[in-house]
Motif scaffolding. Structure first.
Motif, PDB file in Angstrom:
ATOM      1  N   TYR A  88       0.901  -1.346  -0.148  1.00  0.00           N
ATOM      2  CA  TYR A  88      -0.055   0.154   0.014  1.00  0.00           C
ATOM      3  C   TYR A  88       0.994   1.278   0.093  1.00  0.00           C
ATOM      4  O   TYR A  88       1.436   1.523   0.909  1.00  0.00           O
ATOM      5  N   ASN A 132      -2.921   5.934   1.150  1.00  0.00           N
ATOM      6  CA  ASN A 132      -4.296   5.930   1.873  1.00  0.00           C
ATOM      7  C   ASN A 132      -5.224   7.151   1.751  1.00  0.00           C
ATOM      8  O   ASN A 132      -6.208   7.352   2.364  1.00  0.00           O
ATOM      9  N   GLN A 162      -1.492  -0.948   5.384  1.00  0.00           N
ATOM     10  CA  GLN A 162      -1.301   0.464   5.403  1.00  0.00           C
ATOM     11  C   GLN A 162      -0.139   0.913   4.950  1.00  0.00           C
ATOM     12  O   GLN A 162       0.942  -0.060   4.928  1.00  0.00           O
ATOM     13  N   GLY A 217      -3.529   3.118  10.569  1.00  0.00           N
ATOM     14  CA  GLY A 217      -3.991   3.293   9.330  1.00  0.00           C
ATOM     15  C   GLY A 217      -4.080   2.123   8.330  1.00  0.00           C
ATOM     16  O   GLY A 217      -3.945   2.231   7.185  1.00  0.00           O
ATOM     17  N   GLU A 218      -4.684   1.082   8.921  1.00  0.00           N
ATOM     18  CA  GLU A 218      -4.872   0.004   7.984  1.00  0.00           C
ATOM     19  C   GLU A 218      -6.353   0.180   7.056  1.00  0.00           C
ATOM     20  O   GLU A 218      -7.273   0.818   8.060  1.00  0.00           O
ATOM     21  N   GLN A 219      -6.284  -0.580   6.098  1.00  0.00           N
ATOM     22  CA  GLN A 219      -7.778  -0.384   5.439  1.00  0.00           C
ATOM     23  C   GLN A 219      -8.608  -1.458   6.209  1.00  0.00           C
ATOM     24  O   GLN A 219      -9.766  -1.076   6.113  1.00  0.00           O
TER      25      GLN A 219
END
Length: 377
Positions: free
Chosen positions: A82, A85, A328, A339-341
């Motif tokens: 990633y 974000n 993240q 900040g993980e999806q």
């Protein structure tokens, strides 16, 4: 003029077929299993029926045999990276949606290089670059620069970014990118707007046509998938099977893959309706049914799923799996969870996961393509 998938989807009564699937009889299941596979979408609907659950062991045996016959006893390993974000969409179910007050980050090119190196040291040679949807990531040339960095170390690089034009995809292919993944999320045009109220992602038709544009741009791999939990799952599975079948003909130069992500807890707080997410046994049934309908399509399983589920699916139909994933930006060189999806479930290291594969007689494949083979270096 060639028919596009929007026309194919609009002209197919998938809701009616989903209802007939729910009413299929044991005799219908016997008929399809006796043939050793699903020759039509109607046969496939029988295999995802409640009646077929009683024959799950038979389906698993057929699926395992078909998988080994086409792919051998192998598992292609990949890692998602990633890179951003920052998102302008407001999807109801996503932890990256612009309404959420989370730390936003787009990796600098130096940070991208550091992450790629960390993933390389873990053993991966296949990389999926993932970014939330923000036009600046494409318009500024950022994604192209990320591909340039990744291809220095990774023989195989794919992207999962905002839907783009044929011209953009040609540029990425020329830089060494070989694959494109795009999740339609839901194939129900009536449901789609309520889940995507604002942002570029609100355009259902533009998103639906992305794999075709990717194929026209030269992508040799096309990844599809619904997000299971947003809508009635039998409709979504029928739709993605129809999409893959369409692309095998329309984009015959490309390898088609299907992912089957089930919703995981995320910052969105979205709660699926009862029955919209298949349970574990139904997910096994879906995997077997897809293999019996589309024997050459690659089936992808991510670390969203539990260790137990992934260990089971690796034996009967899955052909691509991620391991030790971070959702993240900057999650490999700096192992945090901010900040993980969405939350992942299987936290095994690449070495541990590779060992689990070998214990089941499956060879982990870290590299099976090099851009130089296509004259891109």
């Amino acid at each position: 003029m060639r028919q596009n998938f929007y026309d194919e989807l609009s002209n197919t009564d998938l809701k009616g077929l989903a209802e007939r699937s729910r009413r299929a009889s044991p005799a219908d299941v016997d008929r399809v299993l006796a043939a050793g596979g699903a020759g039509t979408l109607e046969d496939f609907a029988v295999l995802i029926s409640p009646a077929a659950l009683a024959r799950i062991e038979d389906m698993a045996q057929i699926s395992a045999s078909l998988t080994e016959g086409v792919f051998g006893r192998t598992m292609r390993m990949f890692a998602p990276l990633y890179v951003s974000n920052e998102c302008v969409n407001n999807c109801k179910y996503c932890g990256f949606a612009c309404r959420h007050k989370i730390d936003r980050k787009t990796l600098s090119l130096e940070e991208v290089e550091r992450e790629v190196e960390a993933i390389y040291k873990l053993g991966f040679r296949t990389l999926l670059l993932v970014a939330a949807e923000n036009p600046k990531l494409v318009s500024t040339g950022y994604m192209g620069e990320c591909i340039k960095i990744a291809i220095k170390r990774m023989p195989s690089v794919s992207i999962e970014i905002a839907p783009s034009s044929v011209e953009d995809y040609r540029t990425y292919v020329d830089l060494g990118c070989e694959g494109l993944t795009v999740f339609q999320e839901t194939y129900d045009e009536a449901v789609y707007p309520s889940l995507h109220p604002s942002g570029p992602k609100a355009d259902f038709k533009w998103r639906l046509g992305t794999p075709e544009r990717g194929a026209d741009g030269g992508m040799r791999k096309l990844g599809l998938g619904p997000l299971l939990g947003l809508n009635e799952w039998r409709f979504e599975i029928l739709a993605v099977a129809l999409h893959a079948c369409f692309l095998e003909k329309r984009a015959w130069k490309s390898q088609v893959s299907i992912s089957l992500p089930r919703m995981r807890p995320a910052a969105s707080g979205f709660i699926p309706k009862e029955g919209d997410i298949p349970n574990d046994k139904e997910l096994v049934q879906i995997t077997c049914a897809l293999r019996m309908f589309l024997p050459r399509v690659s089936l992808v399983v991510s670390t969203r799923e539990s260790r137990k589920m992934r260990d089971g699916l690796m034996r009967i139909g899955a052909t691509q799996m991620s391991a030790f994933s971070s959702t993240q930006p900057g999650g490999y060189a700096d192992l945090t969870k901010e900040g993980e999806q969405f939350h992942i479930d299987d936290n095994r290291t690449p070495e541990e996961f590779a060992r689990a594969l070998r214990e089941r007689g499956i060879d982990p494949v870290w590299k099976d393509f090099d851009a130089s083979l296509a004259g891109r270096r």
